[in-house]
Enzyme design. Structure first.
Site, PDB file in Angstrom:
ATOM      1  N   GLY A   1       0.640  -5.097   0.783  1.00 15.44           N
ATOM      2  CA  GLY A   1      -0.557  -5.148  -0.056  1.00 15.44           C
ATOM      3  C   GLY A   1      -0.272  -5.769  -1.418  1.00 15.44           C
ATOM      4  O   GLY A   1      -1.169  -6.352  -2.045  1.00 15.44           O
TER       5      GLY A   1
ATOM      6  N   GLU B   1      -0.413  -9.382  -0.854  1.00 13.53           N
ATOM      7  CA  GLU B   1      -1.832  -9.701  -0.604  1.00 13.53           C
ATOM      8  C   GLU B   1      -2.645  -9.678  -1.894  1.00 13.53           C
ATOM      9  O   GLU B   1      -3.560 -10.484  -2.082  1.00 13.53           O
ATOM     10  CB  GLU B   1      -2.410  -8.723   0.427  1.00 13.53           C
TER      11      GLU B   1
ATOM     12  N   GLU C   1       4.891  -5.242   6.869  1.00  7.72           N
ATOM     13  CA  GLU C   1       4.146  -4.210   7.606  1.00  7.72           C
ATOM     14  C   GLU C   1       4.661  -4.033   9.034  1.00  7.72           C
ATOM     15  O   GLU C   1       4.646  -2.939   9.585  1.00  7.72           O
ATOM     16  CB  GLU C   1       2.647  -4.574   7.650  1.00  7.72           C
TER      17      GLU C   1
ATOM     18  N   ALA D   1       0.860  -1.176   0.000  1.00  5.84           N
ATOM     19  CA  ALA D   1       0.000   0.000   0.000  1.00  5.84           C
ATOM     20  C   ALA D   1       0.897   1.228   0.000  1.00  5.84           C
ATOM     21  O   ALA D   1       2.070   1.156   0.392  1.00  5.84           O
ATOM     22  CB  ALA D   1      -0.866  -0.017   1.249  1.00  5.84           C
TER      23      ALA D   1
END
Ligand code: CO8
Length: 254
Positions: A105, A108, A128, A62
């Site tokens: 992300g 993911e 993260e 992200a």
């Protein structure tokens, strides 16, 4: 506009590009990606979808700079994960073609796909924890289901990157190929899946995914009903007739 789409041989290739930030997934990119995937899911010309970034990164996570100052309430109201739920509902098979970094992300997003093809130099990880948070777009769940608790726990708690080979050996990645061959391999696979009867492909994907959120009993029942349902399709009649007549089936997608 971050995304380009091309359609050939019954499959679509969706590519995003934010090279200056290693394809960090900001809100605008994710919105465009979700809308694009939903449109392709409705397009009869498309039977399989390849998702890819560029050579340096599938996506490095992200966009950290975009969310760094956000409050919990802003994050809650922004509800970026609603988009991820929409990706989960795409009915056509999704192939992630991963080169470079697939982190946070990005990892993911690859795991939200059904099949992952990776380059030899690709790196996966959930870093993260190293920036004060934890996976939020399915990492703790999908990674654990893919590679087991012990390995997922280590990756999530340390933030360590793993090679595509390690990811493949652990069961996260389907196939590792030389860097220059990633798109060719993804296209070969997409073309093969696109040549299968689409209704059966759809119900088969749905049934495999069901294994993640049901008991064995419930999953077997679900599978059986989908199996029976396919006997209502013209393609089932055609497929079995073609087998008997020793010829190639001509699918109608009905
Ligand atoms: N967000 C924003 N910018 C990024 C990101 C990112 N995730 N990753 C890299 N960049 C930027 C860098 O800031 C840098 O920009 P600048 O040139 O302006 O300084 C540029 O991309 C190049 O990066 P580096 O100079 O750091 O390149 P290196 O080759 O030295 O390092 C790494 C590459 C190791 C990938 C490094 O960039 C890195 O660690 N990136 C962050 C990885 C990370 O922590 N990802 C997890 C983010 S959190 C997350 O994904 C939560 C997911 C749940 C929500 C999902 C909603 C979409």
């Amino acid at each position: 506009m971050y995304i380009t789409v091309s359609i050939e041989n019954g499959y679509a290739t969706v590519q995003w590009n934010r090279p200056e930030v290693l394809n960090a997934l900001n809100t605008a990119l994710m919105a465009e990606l979700t809308d694009t995937l939903e449109a392709l899911d409705k397009d009869d010309q498309v039977r399989c979808i390849i998702l890819t970034g560029n050579e340096a990164a599938f996506a490095a996570g992200a966009d950290i700079k975009e969310m760094a100052e956000a409050s919990a309430v802003e994050m809650l109201l922004h509800d970026q994960f609603a988009r991820w739920d929409r990706i989960r509902k795409i009915k056509k098979p999704l192939i992630a073609a991963v080169s470079g970094f697939a982190l946070g992300g990005g990892c993911e997003l690859a795991m939200a796909c059904d099949i992952i093809i990776a380059s030899e130099t690709a790196r996966f990880g959930q870093p993260e924890i190293t920036i004060g948070v934890m996976p939020g777009a399915g990492g703790t769940q999908r990674l654990t289901r893919a590679i087991g608790k012990a390995r997922a726990m280590e990756i999530v708690l340390t933030g360590r990157f793993i090679t595509s080979r390690e990811a493949c050996n652990a069961g996260l990645v389907n196939k590792v190929v030389p860097d220059e061959a990633v798109m060719d391999e993804a296209r070969r696979l997409a073309h093969e899946i696109a040549s299968r009867p689409p209704v059966a492909v759809r119900l088969a994907k749905e049934s495999v995914l069901k294994a993640f959120d049901t008991t064995l009993e419930g999953g077997l029942e679900f599978e059986r009903k989908n199996f029976y349902l396919l006997f209502a399709s013209e393609d089932q009649k055609e497929g079995m007739k073609a087998f008997t007549e020793k010829r190639k089936p001509a699918w109608k997608g009905r």
